[in-house]
Design an enzyme around this catalytic site. Structure first.
Site, PDB file in Angstrom:
ATOM      1  N   GLY A  87       8.409   3.091  -1.664  1.00 32.51           N
ATOM      2  CA  GLY A  87       7.210   3.088  -0.814  1.00 32.51           C
ATOM      3  C   GLY A  87       6.310   1.922  -1.152  1.00 32.51           C
ATOM      4  N   CYS A 121       1.951  -0.054  -0.289  1.00 27.84           N
ATOM      5  CA  CYS A 121       1.260   0.617   0.815  1.00 27.84           C
ATOM      6  C   CYS A 121       1.139   2.121   0.561  1.00 27.84           C
ATOM      7  CB  CYS A 121       2.022   0.337   2.107  1.00 27.84           C
ATOM      8  SG  CYS A 121       1.277   1.099   3.532  1.00 27.84           S
ATOM      9  N   ALA A 125      15.473  -6.714  -9.970  1.00 28.98           N
ATOM     10  CA  ALA A 125      16.671  -7.434  -9.529  1.00 28.98           C
ATOM     11  C   ALA A 125      16.420  -8.935  -9.585  1.00 28.98           C
ATOM     12  CB  ALA A 125      17.025  -7.019  -8.109  1.00 28.98           C
ATOM     13  N   GLY A 135     -15.432 -10.467  -4.009  1.00 29.87           N
ATOM     14  CA  GLY A 135     -14.617 -10.690  -2.818  1.00 29.87           C
ATOM     15  C   GLY A 135     -15.265  -9.980  -1.653  1.00 29.87           C
ATOM     16  N   GLY A 149     -13.436  -9.756   1.648  1.00 30.55           N
ATOM     17  CA  GLY A 149     -12.471  -9.586   2.735  1.00 30.55           C
ATOM     18  C   GLY A 149     -12.385  -8.107   3.103  1.00 30.55           C
ATOM     19  N   TYR A 150     -11.353  -7.759   3.888  1.00 33.05           N
ATOM     20  CA  TYR A 150     -11.321  -6.380   4.389  1.00 33.05           C
ATOM     21  C   TYR A 150     -11.123  -5.346   3.282  1.00 33.05           C
ATOM     22  CZ  TYR A 150      -6.209  -5.595   4.255  1.00 33.05           C
ATOM     23  OH  TYR A 150      -4.918  -5.398   3.847  1.00 33.05           O
ATOM     24  N   ASP A 153       5.075  -9.061   2.956  1.00 32.49           N
ATOM     25  CA  ASP A 153       4.029  -9.895   2.359  1.00 32.49           C
ATOM     26  C   ASP A 153       4.577 -11.173   1.737  1.00 32.49           C
ATOM     27  OD1 ASP A 153       2.249  -7.940   3.051  1.00 32.49           O
ATOM     28  OD2 ASP A 153       1.500  -7.554   1.015  1.00 32.49           O
ATOM     29  N   ALA A 208       1.215  -3.865   6.520  1.00 32.73           N
ATOM     30  CA  ALA A 208       2.365  -2.970   6.390  1.00 32.73           C
ATOM     31  C   ALA A 208       3.191  -2.892   7.676  1.00 32.73           C
ATOM     32  CB  ALA A 208       1.868  -1.580   6.003  1.00 32.73           C
ATOM     33  N   HIS A 245     -10.823  11.688  29.339  1.00 28.32           N
ATOM     34  CA  HIS A 245     -12.275  11.795  29.178  1.00 28.32           C
ATOM     35  C   HIS A 245     -12.598  13.119  28.481  1.00 28.32           C
ATOM     36  CE1 HIS A 245     -16.535  11.472  30.197  1.00 28.32           C
ATOM     37  NE2 HIS A 245     -16.482  12.741  30.575  1.00 28.32           N
TER      38      HIS A 245
HETATM   39  C1  FAD Z   1      -6.236  -2.051  -0.826  1.00 33.60           C
HETATM   40  C2  FAD Z   1      -5.276  -2.435   0.237  1.00 33.60           C
HETATM   41  C3  FAD Z   1      -5.287  -1.745   1.420  1.00 33.60           C
HETATM   42  C4  FAD Z   1      -4.385  -2.070   2.414  1.00 33.60           C
HETATM   43  N1  FAD Z   1      -4.449  -1.377   3.574  1.00 33.60           N
HETATM   44  C5  FAD Z   1      -3.608  -1.689   4.554  1.00 33.60           C
HETATM   45  C6  FAD Z   1      -3.666  -0.995   5.787  1.00 33.60           C
HETATM   46  O1  FAD Z   1      -4.506  -0.114   5.972  1.00 33.60           O
HETATM   47  N2  FAD Z   1      -2.760  -1.297   6.741  1.00 33.60           N
HETATM   48  C7  FAD Z   1      -1.824  -2.294   6.552  1.00 33.60           C
HETATM   49  O2  FAD Z   1      -1.044  -2.554   7.466  1.00 33.60           O
HETATM   50  N3  FAD Z   1      -1.731  -2.973   5.399  1.00 33.60           N
HETATM   51  C8  FAD Z   1      -2.592  -2.696   4.404  1.00 33.60           C
HETATM   52  N4  FAD Z   1      -2.507  -3.376   3.220  1.00 33.60           N
HETATM   53  C9  FAD Z   1      -1.410  -4.358   3.040  1.00 33.60           C
HETATM   54  C10 FAD Z   1      -0.077  -3.626   2.712  1.00 33.60           C
HETATM   55  O3  FAD Z   1      -0.255  -2.858   1.551  1.00 33.60           O
HETATM   56  C11 FAD Z   1       1.041  -4.636   2.516  1.00 33.60           C
HETATM   57  O4  FAD Z   1       1.092  -5.482   3.637  1.00 33.60           O
HETATM   58  C12 FAD Z   1       2.399  -3.951   2.360  1.00 33.60           C
HETATM   59  O5  FAD Z   1       2.390  -3.088   1.253  1.00 33.60           O
HETATM   60  C13 FAD Z   1       3.495  -4.995   2.215  1.00 33.60           C
HETATM   61  O6  FAD Z   1       4.723  -4.354   2.091  1.00 33.60           O
HETATM   62  P1  FAD Z   1       5.962  -5.092   1.421  1.00 33.60           P
HETATM   63  O7  FAD Z   1       7.123  -4.175   1.651  1.00 33.60           O
HETATM   64  O8  FAD Z   1       6.047  -6.480   1.897  1.00 33.60           O
HETATM   65  O9  FAD Z   1       5.631  -5.189  -0.137  1.00 33.60           O
HETATM   66  P2  FAD Z   1       5.121  -4.143  -1.227  1.00 33.60           P
HETATM   67  O10 FAD Z   1       4.565  -2.923  -0.651  1.00 33.60           O
HETATM   68  O11 FAD Z   1       4.253  -4.951  -2.127  1.00 33.60           O
HETATM   69  O12 FAD Z   1       6.449  -3.741  -1.981  1.00 33.60           O
HETATM   70  C14 FAD Z   1       7.170  -4.652  -2.768  1.00 33.60           C
HETATM   71  C15 FAD Z   1       8.013  -3.888  -3.774  1.00 33.60           C
HETATM   72  O13 FAD Z   1       8.929  -4.782  -4.396  1.00 33.60           O
HETATM   73  C16 FAD Z   1       9.096  -4.411  -5.749  1.00 33.60           C
HETATM   74  N5  FAD Z   1       9.637  -5.582  -6.467  1.00 33.60           N
HETATM   75  C17 FAD Z   1       9.034  -6.792  -6.638  1.00 33.60           C
HETATM   76  N6  FAD Z   1       9.872  -7.634  -7.284  1.00 33.60           N
HETATM   77  C18 FAD Z   1      11.023  -6.935  -7.531  1.00 33.60           C
HETATM   78  C19 FAD Z   1      12.252  -7.263  -8.149  1.00 33.60           C
HETATM   79  N7  FAD Z   1      12.520  -8.501  -8.606  1.00 33.60           N
HETATM   80  N8  FAD Z   1      13.200  -6.300  -8.248  1.00 33.60           N
HETATM   81  C20 FAD Z   1      12.979  -5.046  -7.760  1.00 33.60           C
HETATM   82  N9  FAD Z   1      11.824  -4.706  -7.148  1.00 33.60           N
HETATM   83  C21 FAD Z   1      10.862  -5.635  -7.024  1.00 33.60           C
HETATM   84  C22 FAD Z   1       7.709  -3.951  -6.169  1.00 33.60           C
HETATM   85  O14 FAD Z   1       7.783  -3.056  -7.278  1.00 33.60           O
HETATM   86  C23 FAD Z   1       7.184  -3.258  -4.902  1.00 33.60           C
HETATM   87  O15 FAD Z   1       7.400  -1.864  -4.928  1.00 33.60           O
HETATM   88  C24 FAD Z   1      -3.427  -3.096   2.213  1.00 33.60           C
HETATM   89  C25 FAD Z   1      -3.413  -3.817   1.011  1.00 33.60           C
HETATM   90  C26 FAD Z   1      -4.348  -3.514   0.054  1.00 33.60           C
HETATM   91  C27 FAD Z   1      -4.328  -4.330  -1.190  1.00 33.60           C
END
Ligand code: FAD
Length: 456
Positions: free
Chosen positions: A44, A47, A119, A181, A183-184, A304, A312, A430
């Protein structure tokens, strides 16, 4: 899975089990691929465990708490409303756990081999997992996400200086908080704690939400002021001594905790990209083409780690696309619209652009003219709709309660190339906030109903 059961070669290895990675893994398994999903930490990703879900969970709780204490105008007098921060924390943790278990269940049901560990690419067709396990793959997806950006002199210690994860995992309520900071994420965290009664300071290098529409920001600033949030704009944090932060204008502010929320940095440490041809841009984002393939065509990347917007739902869509591309389909990441929501009070949701420029007109409908908003005393806000000379919708911004749910209509309109007439002539239920989108479209189409724009 035990090592002995490791398949010789998987069709798809997904590195990172966040919303980008696990969605890719599920879609690939649905398409009949043999899939391995590796994550160092929790399924998960950020997010579900540290970001979107925890923050919106806590924001909901802070809203209930605040409303309970501020509803005299509706005839509700609630004395002695208190907060049990430990219980709030337990609820927030339980929600993440439940969702993590949901992902685990879906992976199991889809016969995905899940590995816990880090990995590292040792070549363009092999990953080495922690413990030295080798995982050969035909295709791989990098979905390693991002980490909170660090600033010098404000190293995270989990007690006094917190990153966003730690700020959303407190089992007590700080009396005061300095948020570095603007930002949002900073605004969401600041507003949530202010509603719980914490004294909040926000430090903005230029201004709050400097990249957002100023009309929307003006509404939020008014609300922040009403909540007692002190915004220190046009200054930078220089250093801190305990909880006292020294600012570039010579002043100082103090808090029980300092939350650093200055952005997200793509995460590719430990990935071993140097053992592949995968390239990164100067900011560290993995470079991909329209099909999300990196310079190593069998290695794709999503979420990201490949760039803005770091959201997300964008990661999830890219997860689906990358899985389909890896399976041989001709899918591409060609979405026109990526909505974004700030879970502030009121919420701000935007898709496309609402900037007035040559060939683009913008119409704005104020919530002061909406029955539902008046009933709920939630008239601070508006809907803006931008459209081109043919009336095609180019952007929508909603500053309103429930904006999060309403923006999907606008995203669909943009994806479908709908016009303001299409929205204006669609019956909206409505009395709801969604009528404000219709009202804005009606005004754009030249037939406003509940607001007088003057004779044109
Ligand atoms: C406070 C906050 C609130 C947010 N709220 C929202 C929101 O309301 N709506 C929204 O759309 N977005 C929101 N976001 C942004 C959202 O969290 C991210 O865009 C989203 O989590 C990105 O998903 P991802 O799968 O790219 O990466 P991540 O969720 O960061 O997952 C990456 C995973 O990769 C794993 N990993 C990294 N390197 C390795 C490796 N070499 N080997 C094995 N595993 C590894 C990590 O452990 C992690 O679990 C928010 C962000 C923050 C900081």
């Amino acid at each position: 899975m035990v090592m002995g059961e490791l398949p010789e070669k998987v069709d798809l290895a997904v590195v990172g089990g966040g919303v980008g990675g696990y969605v890719a893994a599920l879609r690939a398994a649905e398409l009949g691929m043999r899939v391995a999903l590796v994550d160092t930490e929790k399924r998960g990703g950020h997010c579900l465990n540290y970001a979107c879900i925890p923050s919106t969970t806590l924001i909901h709780i802070s809203d209930i708490f605040y409303e309970a204490r501020n509803s005299e105008k509706f005839g509700i007098h609630a004395d002695n409303v208190t907060l049990d921060a430990k219980k709030m924390y337990e609820w927030r943790m339980a929600v993440s756990k439940k969702l993590e278990e949901g992902v685990a269940y879906l992976c199991k049901a889809n016969q995905i081999d899940v590995f816990k560990g880090t990995a590292t690419f040792v070549s363009a067709s092999k990953l080495q997992l922690t413990d030295g396990v080798d995982l050969e793959f035909r295709n791989a997806i990098i979905a390693t996400g991002s980490l909170p950006t660090r600033i010098k002199g404000f190293e995270f210690d989990g007690k006094l200086v917190l990153d966003y994860k730690q700020a959303l995992m407190l089992d007590y309520q700080p009396k005061s908080m300095v948020v570095v900071g603007a930002g949002y994420v900073a605004v969401e965290i600041g507003m949530l704690y202010a509603k719980l009664g914490t004294e909040v300071h926000i430090i903005a290098r230029s201004d709050v939400l400097s990249r957002f529409d100023r009309d929307a920001v003006a509404v939020l600033k008014k609300r922040m002021e009403a909540l007692g949030i002190k915004v220190h704009a046009g200054v930078a944090p220089e250093s801190h001594d305990g909880g006292t932060v020294k600012l570039s204008d010579g002043s100082a502010i103090s808090g029980d905790v300092i939350v650093v929320a200055v952005g997200l940095t793509p995460y590719t440490d430990d990935l071993g990209l140097e053992n592949t041809k995968v390239e990164r841009d100067p900011k560290g984002f993995v470079k991909v083409d329209a099909q999300l393939r990196t310079a190593e065509s069998d290695i794709l990347a999503v979420g990201d780690v490949i760039g803005e917007p770091m959201l997300a739902h964008k990661a999830m869509r890219q997860g689906v696309v990358a899985a389909e591309v890896a399976s041989g389909m001709t899918t591409a990441y060609d979405n026109k619209a990526v909505p974004a929501v700030i879970f502030s009070d009121p919420e701000v949701a935007i898709v496309g652009s609402v900037e007035e420029k040559e060939g683009i007109k913008v119409k704005k409908f104020p919530l002061t003219a909406l029955g539902r908003a008046i009933a709920l005393d939630a008239t601070a806000g508006f809907v803006k709709i931008a459209y081109n000379g043919d009336g095609i919708v180019e952007g929508v911004e909603i500053v309103s309660r429930n904006a999060n749910a309403m923006i999907a209509e606008a995203a669909l309109a943009i994806e479908m190339g709908a016009s303001v007439e299409d929205i204006a002539d669609t019956i909206h239920p409505h009395p709801t906030f969604s009528e404000a989108v219709q009202e804005a479209a009606e005004a754009a189409f030249g037939k406003p109903v509940h607001f007088f724009y003057g004779k044109e």
